[in-house]
Structure formats: C-alpha cells, structure tokens
Write a protein that holds these residues in place. Structure first.
Motif, PDB file in Angstrom:
ATOM      1  N   VAL A  52      57.895  36.311  80.701  1.00 28.11           N
ATOM      2  CA  VAL A  52      59.276  35.983  80.308  1.00 28.11           C
ATOM      3  C   VAL A  52      60.223  37.106  80.730  1.00 28.11           C
ATOM      4  N   MET A  53      59.786  38.353  80.539  1.00 29.83           N
ATOM      5  CA  MET A  53      60.643  39.503  80.871  1.00 29.83           C
ATOM      6  C   MET A  53      60.905  39.582  82.372  1.00 29.83           C
ATOM      7  N   TYR A  54      59.877  39.460  83.179  1.00 31.81           N
ATOM      8  CA  TYR A  54      60.071  39.518  84.639  1.00 31.81           C
ATOM      9  C   TYR A  54      60.898  38.324  85.117  1.00 31.81           C
ATOM     10  N   THR A  55      60.687  37.175  84.488  1.00 28.66           N
ATOM     11  CA  THR A  55      61.457  35.982  84.853  1.00 28.66           C
ATOM     12  C   THR A  55      62.948  36.223  84.605  1.00 28.66           C
ATOM     13  N   LEU A  56      63.276  36.710  83.407  1.00 29.61           N
ATOM     14  CA  LEU A  56      64.690  36.912  83.058  1.00 29.61           C
ATOM     15  C   LEU A  56      65.290  38.097  83.816  1.00 29.61           C
ATOM     16  N   ALA A  57      64.439  39.014  84.283  1.00 33.11           N
ATOM     17  CA  ALA A  57      64.931  40.138  85.093  1.00 33.11           C
ATOM     18  C   ALA A  57      65.134  39.705  86.548  1.00 33.11           C
ATOM     19  N   GLY A  58      64.686  38.499  86.873  1.00 25.97           N
ATOM     20  CA  GLY A  58      64.805  38.020  88.252  1.00 25.97           C
ATOM     21  C   GLY A  58      63.819  38.690  89.190  1.00 25.97           C
ATOM     22  N   SER A  59      62.747  39.265  88.640  1.00 28.07           N
ATOM     23  CA  SER A  59      61.811  39.982  89.506  1.00 28.07           C
ATOM     24  C   SER A  59      60.393  39.424  89.457  1.00 28.07           C
ATOM     25  N   SER A  60      60.225  38.206  88.919  1.00 25.27           N
ATOM     26  CA  SER A  60      58.872  37.652  88.848  1.00 25.27           C
ATOM     27  C   SER A  60      58.420  37.161  90.220  1.00 25.27           C
ATOM     28  N   ASN A  61      57.126  37.111  90.389  1.00 22.50           N
ATOM     29  CA  ASN A  61      56.540  36.644  91.643  1.00 22.50           C
ATOM     30  C   ASN A  61      56.719  35.127  91.745  1.00 22.50           C
ATOM     31  N   PRO A  62      57.504  34.649  92.713  1.00 18.94           N
ATOM     32  CA  PRO A  62      57.789  33.211  92.772  1.00 18.94           C
ATOM     33  C   PRO A  62      56.566  32.380  93.146  1.00 18.94           C
ATOM     34  N   ASN A  63      55.557  32.999  93.733  1.00 20.46           N
ATOM     35  CA  ASN A  63      54.373  32.228  94.142  1.00 20.46           C
ATOM     36  C   ASN A  63      53.420  31.971  92.987  1.00 20.46           C
ATOM     37  N   THR A  64      53.305  32.943  92.087  1.00 15.81           N
ATOM     38  CA  THR A  64      52.349  32.806  90.986  1.00 15.81           C
ATOM     39  C   THR A  64      53.026  32.458  89.669  1.00 15.81           C
ATOM     40  N   GLY A  65      54.275  32.893  89.505  1.00 20.40           N
ATOM     41  CA  GLY A  65      54.957  32.744  88.211  1.00 20.40           C
ATOM     42  C   GLY A  65      54.670  33.911  87.286  1.00 20.40           C
ATOM     43  N   THR A 115      59.400  46.052  73.528  1.00 21.11           N
ATOM     44  CA  THR A 115      59.795  44.961  74.418  1.00 21.11           C
ATOM     45  C   THR A 115      61.291  45.016  74.698  1.00 21.11           C
ATOM     46  N   ALA A 116      62.073  45.269  73.651  1.00 21.25           N
ATOM     47  CA  ALA A 116      63.533  45.334  73.824  1.00 21.25           C
ATOM     48  C   ALA A 116      63.898  46.465  74.786  1.00 21.25           C
ATOM     49  N   ASP A 117      63.225  47.598  74.645  1.00 25.34           N
ATOM     50  CA  ASP A 117      63.502  48.746  75.505  1.00 25.34           C
ATOM     51  C   ASP A 117      63.130  48.444  76.962  1.00 25.34           C
ATOM     52  N   LEU A 118      61.927  47.926  77.174  1.00 23.22           N
ATOM     53  CA  LEU A 118      61.492  47.628  78.546  1.00 23.22           C
ATOM     54  C   LEU A 118      62.426  46.597  79.188  1.00 23.22           C
ATOM     55  N   ALA A 119      62.761  45.550  78.422  1.00 24.40           N
ATOM     56  CA  ALA A 119      63.599  44.478  78.967  1.00 24.40           C
ATOM     57  C   ALA A 119      64.984  45.004  79.331  1.00 24.40           C
ATOM     58  N   ARG A 121      65.779  48.035  80.188  1.00 26.92           N
ATOM     59  CA  ARG A 121      65.661  48.874  81.396  1.00 26.92           C
ATOM     60  C   ARG A 121      65.562  48.033  82.655  1.00 26.92           C
ATOM     61  N   LEU A 122      64.995  46.836  82.507  1.00 31.05           N
ATOM     62  CA  LEU A 122      64.873  45.947  83.666  1.00 31.05           C
ATOM     63  C   LEU A 122      66.152  45.130  83.884  1.00 31.05           C
ATOM     64  N   GLY A 123      67.145  45.348  83.037  1.00 31.84           N
ATOM     65  CA  GLY A 123      68.421  44.659  83.226  1.00 31.84           C
ATOM     66  C   GLY A 123      68.472  43.266  82.624  1.00 31.84           C
ATOM     67  N   VAL A 124      67.533  42.978  81.708  1.00 37.47           N
ATOM     68  CA  VAL A 124      67.543  41.659  81.060  1.00 37.47           C
ATOM     69  C   VAL A 124      68.666  41.629  80.027  1.00 37.47           C
ATOM     70  N   GLY A 125      69.545  40.665  80.141  1.00 39.27           N
ATOM     71  CA  GLY A 125      70.662  40.569  79.215  1.00 39.27           C
ATOM     72  C   GLY A 125      70.415  39.567  78.098  1.00 39.27           C
ATOM     73  N   ARG A 126      69.187  39.098  77.978  1.00 34.76           N
ATOM     74  CA  ARG A 126      68.818  38.114  76.956  1.00 34.76           C
ATOM     75  C   ARG A 126      67.893  38.767  75.936  1.00 34.76           C
ATOM     76  N   THR A 127      67.668  38.072  74.821  1.00 34.79           N
ATOM     77  CA  THR A 127      66.818  38.630  73.767  1.00 34.79           C
ATOM     78  C   THR A 127      65.396  38.090  73.911  1.00 34.79           C
ATOM     79  N   ILE A 128      64.431  39.000  74.023  1.00 35.08           N
ATOM     80  CA  ILE A 128      63.021  38.598  74.108  1.00 35.08           C
ATOM     81  C   ILE A 128      62.321  39.109  72.851  1.00 35.08           C
ATOM     82  N   LEU A 129      61.801  38.180  72.045  1.00 31.42           N
ATOM     83  CA  LEU A 129      61.216  38.542  70.753  1.00 31.42           C
ATOM     84  C   LEU A 129      59.741  38.167  70.683  1.00 31.42           C
ATOM     85  N   PRO A 130      58.837  39.151  70.589  1.00 27.81           N
ATOM     86  CA  PRO A 130      57.446  38.821  70.284  1.00 27.81           C
ATOM     87  C   PRO A 130      57.403  38.056  68.966  1.00 27.81           C
TER      88      PRO A 130
END
Ligand code: GDP
Ligand code: CA
Length: 308
Positions: A52-65, A115-119, A121-130
């Motif tokens: 979810v974090m890589y997806t929202l950061a726009g940096s996930s691998n498009p081939n694998t997800g 998670t909030a800190d890592l997200a 730093r990756l420029g995620v502007g959304r809330t990711i909650l375990p």
C-alpha cells in the motif's frame, strides 16, 4: 468525503490507486492487514503495508504489484552465499524499508508510528494505518499440518489445499485508536477487492473492529475479488471454501453481511443479484477487472457512487 478503505496487498491496492487518483481533494485513510507480517533474517516485514505504501508513493513495481519499481536483488544473493534459504523475495531498496522498520520498532516505536514515518519520507500524502500494533499471525492448515501464512503463500506457492485458517493472536489484539477514529469519522467505508479470508478477514477478526464498523454512520461498500466461482488471482476461492463459504459473490455476501451495505460484483455475476439482495445487501454490477490506471479510476468512482 472521508474515505476509509480496508485493504490487503496487491489486489486491494489496485482500487486504492483508483481512489487516490480519482478523489485527490478528499481524505483517504487505508486500514491495512498485518496478519501476514513475518520476521525473516531478523527483519520485520509487513508485506501488505509496504504494498500500500509503495503504491501510494507511486514507486511500486508495475509488473508484480509488490516491491519497488526497478529494484535489484543482490542482497538476496548474498543471503544465499551465507547459506540462507532466501525464498521471500526482498529487493535491495525494499530491504532498507524492513531494516528501518525493524530498528524503529526495536527502539520502541509502534507499527503505526513507524509506518507513518516511513510513508511520509516516501512522500505519501495519505494515511496508512496498520489494523493493530499487536502481533497477529495467519496460519493455514493443510494435509501436512499448520503452515505460517507466508510459508503457505510464498514458499510453497499456495499449492497445498487449504483445510482451515486461523489468525493467532487476533483475539488478544486491539484496533489502534487511529483506526477506531478513522472508522468513526468515515464518510464511506470501502472494503477493497482483497482476499476475504486472509486480508479483510483478519482485520474484522480483531475484537471491537466489527462493532466499530457497525456503529459508524458511514455506508459500507465492498468490491468482490471473486468472479464466477474463481478468484481473479490467488487462492481466495480455495480459502473461502476452507472456512465454509461458497467461492462466489453469493458466498462473499454471506460472509460480509454482518457489516456490509453494498456489494459491487462483476457484470458476469449479475445473475447472482437476487441471492445477494435476499441477504439484505444492495448488489451493484460493473466491470471489476483493473488491468490499468483508467480501469482503477473508473471502478473507484463507481464504488463511491454505489455507496451513496
Ligand atoms: P495480497 O495481500 O497481495 O494477496 O492482495 P489482496 O488480498 O489485497 O488481494 C488479493 C485479491 O485481489 C485476490 O483474491 C484477487 O482475486 C483480487 N484481485 C486481483 N486483481 C483484481 C482485479 O483487477 N479486480 C478484482 N475485482 N479483484 C482483483
Ligand atoms: Ca497479503
């Protein structure tokens, strides 16, 4: 509108991408499954949170997800040089995420704060909650006995027939205050088309989660990961059967009816609408496959409008 989504990993993240791009001016908080988290090589790995974090950061691998686009795997080779059975695919840059998570948890951070800190730093502007800060571990029983989830799913490639599923530690786990607040304040609660048994299931198994969703004023809507009698990808169909549900949208409606208002099914399942509605749910049909960004956005818009 405040959108709160329940999500696992790769399948659910397709809809999260759609919600993120289609509703840029609304708030989006994603409550993520952590029951397939695993400690390997001393690293705390949270596969669904990272997807979810890589997806929202726009940096996930498009081939694998899963994983990071363009990542390399020299670290895993080094693991093998040291004689470690490196069956869980961890990219070199991805490994740094696990290293920092492990260090921050060891220093006393919660999974939520880390998670909030890592997200951020990756420029995620959304809330990711375990879903919880507590340890919950999904296990799958096969003919050979109980397997930890990643053992069943990745190491053995979900080739064993699942006979039963349990979420060890779920009964003692608590939803985080952040999760409870997000649910209470939600304008709409969306269950992504994630695996109902091992992604959405663990979230709802945590005590108080179901009541929080039922008590929330927001309408609830889910997208089916099952079309016909098969999952779009992965073992959701076999896992639904293992826990006593028919692997169809009717079985999914049965499973989700304690908390769900509207089920979005694929157009190919339009003939099951009567069964879904006889369970007291609203059934809405559309094309639910998300092969590209346009499809993700279109389905996200459909889902939010279906809930209204
Ligand atoms: P995981 O944690 O990485 O296994 O991913 P999830 O639990 O979030 O999602 C897995 C589910 O996504 C599977 O049951 C698939 O059937 C479903 N899925 C994957 N792609 C699609 C799609 O394009 N549309 C729909 N409706 N479901 C999908
Ligand atoms: Ca997962």
């Amino acid at each position: 509108v405040k959108i709160v989504a329940l999500c696992g990993g790769v399948g659910g993240s397709k809809l999260i991408t759609g919600l993120h791009l289609e509703f840029p001016d609304d708030t989006l908080a994603v409550i993520v499954n952590t029951a397939d988290d695993v400690i390997l090589h001393g690293l705390n790995i949270s596969p669904d949170l990272d997807t979810v974090m890589y997806t929202l950061a726009g940096s996930s691998n498009p081939n694998t997800g899963w994983g990071l686009e363009g990542d390399t795997f020299h670290g895993l080779e080094m693991m093998r040089t040291y004689g470690h059975d490196a069956w869980f695919k961890i990219g070199d840059r991805d490994m740094v995420t696990h290293l920092l998570r492990t260090a921050q948890l060891a220093a006393g951070g919660t999974l939520t704060s880390v998670t909030a800190d890592l997200a951020q730093r990756l420029g995620v502007g959304r809330t990711i909650l375990p879903m919880t800060n507590d340890r919950v571990v999904t296990r799958v029983r096969t003919r050979g006995g109980w397997l930890d989830f990643q053992d069943y799913f990745v190491r053995r490639g979900h080739t064993d027939r699942p006979l039963a599923v349990e979420h060890v530690g779920a009964a003692q786990a608590s939803p985080t205050p952040q999760v409870l607040d997000a649910i209470a304040e939600a304008g709409i609660i969306v269950a992504a088309p994630s695996n109902p048994v091992v992604s959405i299931g663990p979230i709802l198994t945590i005590p108080r989660m179901l009541d929080a969703i039922r008590d929330a004023p927001a309408p609830t809507v889910a997208v089916s990961p099952i079309i016909g009698s098969r999952s779009v990808t992965g073992p959701a169909d076999a896992l639904m059967q293992a826990v006593g549900f028919e692997p169809t949208v009717a079985g999914l409606a049965e499973m989700y009816k304690p908390w769900l208002d509207t089920l979005v099914v694929d157009s190919r399942d339009i003939n099951r609408a009567g069964e879904i509605e006889s369970l007291g749910l609203i059934s809405k049909a559309t094309d639910t496959l998300m092969p590209d960004v346009a499809a993700k956005r279109r389905l996200a818009r459909f889902v939010v409008e279906a809930a209204r």
